[in-house]
Scaffold this motif. Structure first.
Motif, PDB file in Angstrom:
ATOM      1  N   ARG A  79      42.667  26.827  21.501  1.00  0.00           N
ATOM      2  CA  ARG A  79      41.573  27.530  22.187  1.00  0.00           C
ATOM      3  C   ARG A  79      40.465  26.553  22.551  1.00  0.00           C
ATOM      4  N   VAL A  80      40.124  25.675  21.625  1.00  0.00           N
ATOM      5  CA  VAL A  80      39.072  24.680  21.862  1.00  0.00           C
ATOM      6  C   VAL A  80      39.469  23.755  23.010  1.00  0.00           C
ATOM      7  N   VAL A  81      40.705  23.290  23.001  1.00  0.00           N
ATOM      8  CA  VAL A  81      41.170  22.374  24.046  1.00  0.00           C
ATOM      9  C   VAL A  81      41.178  23.074  25.407  1.00  0.00           C
ATOM     10  N   LEU A  90      36.073  17.695  18.170  1.00  0.00           N
ATOM     11  CA  LEU A  90      36.633  18.655  17.228  1.00  0.00           C
ATOM     12  C   LEU A  90      36.374  18.115  15.831  1.00  0.00           C
ATOM     13  N   ILE A  91      35.642  18.876  15.022  1.00  0.00           N
ATOM     14  CA  ILE A  91      35.309  18.451  13.668  1.00  0.00           C
ATOM     15  C   ILE A  91      36.071  19.334  12.690  1.00  0.00           C
ATOM     16  N   LEU A  92      36.931  18.703  11.904  1.00  0.00           N
ATOM     17  CA  LEU A  92      37.753  19.404  10.918  1.00  0.00           C
ATOM     18  C   LEU A  92      37.220  19.030   9.538  1.00  0.00           C
ATOM     19  N   ASP A  93      36.579  19.975   8.901  1.00  0.00           N
ATOM     20  CA  ASP A  93      35.869  19.706   7.649  1.00  0.00           C
ATOM     21  C   ASP A  93      36.666  20.170   6.441  1.00  0.00           C
ATOM     22  N   GLY A  94      36.786  19.300   5.439  1.00  0.00           N
ATOM     23  CA  GLY A  94      37.371  19.673   4.159  1.00  0.00           C
ATOM     24  C   GLY A  94      38.891  19.614   4.108  1.00  0.00           C
TER      25      GLY A  94
END
Length: 184
Positions: A79-81, A90-94
């Motif tokens: 969806r983001v792309v 795109l920040i993928l946390d944890g």
């Protein structure tokens, strides 16, 4: 406000000599990276600050929300792309909180267009080397600890007794280890 720094892994951990990178640097010179630090040190805060500064050009995803839901994460990334016609972060946390997603993240990040930059935040753990190997475009960074003045400022911001915080940090030799005045 306290300014936090990250530093490319492999550089000497001396803030006076090695290049230190701020959120402002990331905004002005976009790049991808893997941000590694212990729990409670401020990885999420650093990357949220970065996301806030670039506004709608960044998407912050808390990976724990997608644990045990690989398809949900893939759908969110797609969806983001699809929504981004130009540069996107795109920040993928944890990542360490959703280890079941490692394979999915490695596969999906390899197929992202060059206009999408990726930041992954994680504590250090054994499988992180596999992520680094799979995603060679992600330069590995470490979050540098607070300075002594920063710790005093953070203690005041949290309404903690500065002298008591200093005493505990000195007694346990935590100045260079822990940047969180409420404990790590």
């Amino acid at each position: 406000m306290i300014q936090r720094f990250i530093q490319r892994v492999g550089e000497p951990p001396d803030m006076e000599v090695a290049p230190c990178i701020t959120v402002d640097d990331l905004v002005s010179t976009p790049r991808s990276g893997l941000l590694v630090a212990e729990g409670g040190m401020g990885k999420s805060t650093f990357l949220k600050d970065f996301a806030d500064r670039v506004g709608d050009k960044a998407t912050f995803i808390k990976l724990a929300y997608f644990a045990q839901n690989q398809q949900g994460l893939v759908s969110e990334i797609e969806r983001v792309v699809e929504e981004s016609a130009s540069d996107r972060t795109l920040i993928l946390d944890g990542l360490d909180e959703a280890l079941d997603l490692v394979g999915t993240i490695c596969w999906r990040c390899k197929t992202l267009p060059d206009t999408v930059r990726v930041w992954i935040a994680s504590r250090e753990y054994r499988q992180l080397a596999a992520v680094s190997a799979a995603l060679k475009k992600l330069v590995r960074y470490r979050l540098l600890p607070f300075s002594e003045d920063d710790i005093r400022t953070r203690a005041k911001e949290e309404f903690l007794e500065v002298v008591a915080v200093e005493s505990v940090l000195q007694k346990h030799a935590l100045w260079k280890i822990c940047g969180n005045p409420q404990g790590c």
